[in-house]
Design an enzyme around this catalytic site. Structure first.
Site: not given
Ligand code: ATR
Length: 295
Positions: A69, A144
């Site tokens: 995207k 995102g």
């Molecule tokens: P998208 O673009 O689909 O929203 P992303 O950019 O990978 O996906 O974002 C995932 C979100 O989930 C992030 O805010 C991530 O936190 P971090 O910024 O600290 O990486 C959060 N996230 C993913 N796994 C996590 C976990 N096990 N515990 C807490 N937050 C998590």
């Protein structure tokens, strides 16, 4: 050329599990339109060539999903900056692309519309006078999807948005970057501030993939949320996440993630096929059954 079949598709990597073909296929049939909507696996290194040559692929446009995207936004900004919608520019990411009459690339981000349309419809079905101004929204996650949800609430006129994220700096950056949208004051917080935050929240939204089948659970104690709070989840596999189940048990209004997926598809279909389709109960049931079957 008027009777030529119009073709669109969704592109991403991977793409097998996309339910967009099911959604658009339903509408094409419902409206008796001679069109097609498929899916294509496109790698990052193929994206630019693909987007700049849609007609050569027999396409009038496409949806763009993870992970393309943001890159698609950059490609279209270089090819035809005037073709980007205000929403696309606000988010720096696009999910819907179409060619105009001159064959120029145009793009929009309909995730914001998709999320807010479903959120407002669901909440107002139970509380018709629900309004955004004055509200405090707590968003979990800073990726995102968080960006689209934040933009939606800011544009809708809420008073305050707090982004709670595992990585605090990422929440801070997002709050800074989107501070120009609407009147809302934007704040960042670490996840361990959630208990205090929830006590003052009107809306809680999970925008992470936690709680999705195959992912770790989202461990948030929602007991501090006030009784009037609304809880939304963008995860739609399972349809009723553990978060939504807990909220429902408390008698709170819940908003599931499937509605966003269905509603974000509406503007694209209209651009490609010339009819504004409706998110019907029948369509929802169709996609729900597919999710339940675990396809
Ligand atoms: P998208 O673009 O689909 O929203 P992303 O950019 O990978 O996906 O974002 C995932 C979100 O989930 C992030 O805010 C991530 O936190 P971090 O910024 O600290 O990486 C959060 N996230 C993913 N796994 C996590 C976990 N096990 N515990 C807490 N937050 C998590």
């Amino acid at each position: 050329m008027n009777n030529a079949i119009r073709r669109a598709c969704v592109i991403g990597w991977p793409i097998e599990h996309s339910r967009s073909p099911m959604i658009h296929g339903y509408w094409l049939k419902q409206h008796g339109i001679a069109g097609e909507y498929g899916k294509r696996a496109v790698r990052a290194e193929e994206l630019e060539d693909f987007l700049l040559n849609l007609p050569a692929h027999g396409l009038v446009g496409c949806n763009i999903t993870v992970p393309h995207k943001e890159r698609a936004f950059d490609i279209i900004r270089r090819a035809n900056p005037a073709g980007l919608s205000a929403q696309a520019k606000a988010l720096g990411a696009v999910n819907t692309v179409w060619l105009d009459e001159e064959g120029r690339l145009n793009a929009d981000n309909t995730d914001v519309y998709g999320f807010m349309a479903h959120f407002l419809e669901t909440v107002r079905a139970q509380r018709p006078d629900w309004q955004a101004p004055g509200r405090h929204v707590v968003i979990i996650g800073a990726g995102g999807a968080a960006r689209a949800v934040l933009a939606g609430f800011a544009q809708e006129g809420v008073a305050r948005i707090t982004i709670a994220n595992r990585t605090y700096e990422k929440a801070e950056r997002l709050a800074e970057e989107l501070s120009g949208l609407g009147e809302a004051s934007l704040h960042a917080a670490p996840l361990d501030a959630l208990p205090e935050l929830l006590a003052q929240a009107d809306v809680l939204v999970n925008t992470t993939s936690l709680g999705m089948t195959g992912q770790p659970p989202l461990e948030v104690d929602i007991s501090p949320l006030p009784e009037h709070a609304v809880v939304a989840d963008i995860v739609y596999v399972p349809l009723k996440t553990a978060l939504l189940e807990r909220a429902e048990r408390r008698g709170l209004i819940t908003v599931d993630g499937l509605g966003m997926l269905l509603h974000q598809a509406v503007p694209g279909f209209e651009k490609w096929f010339g009819v504004r389709p409706e998110v019907t109960d029948e369509l929802r049931a169709l996609v729900e059954a597919d999710i339940t079957r675990g396809h």
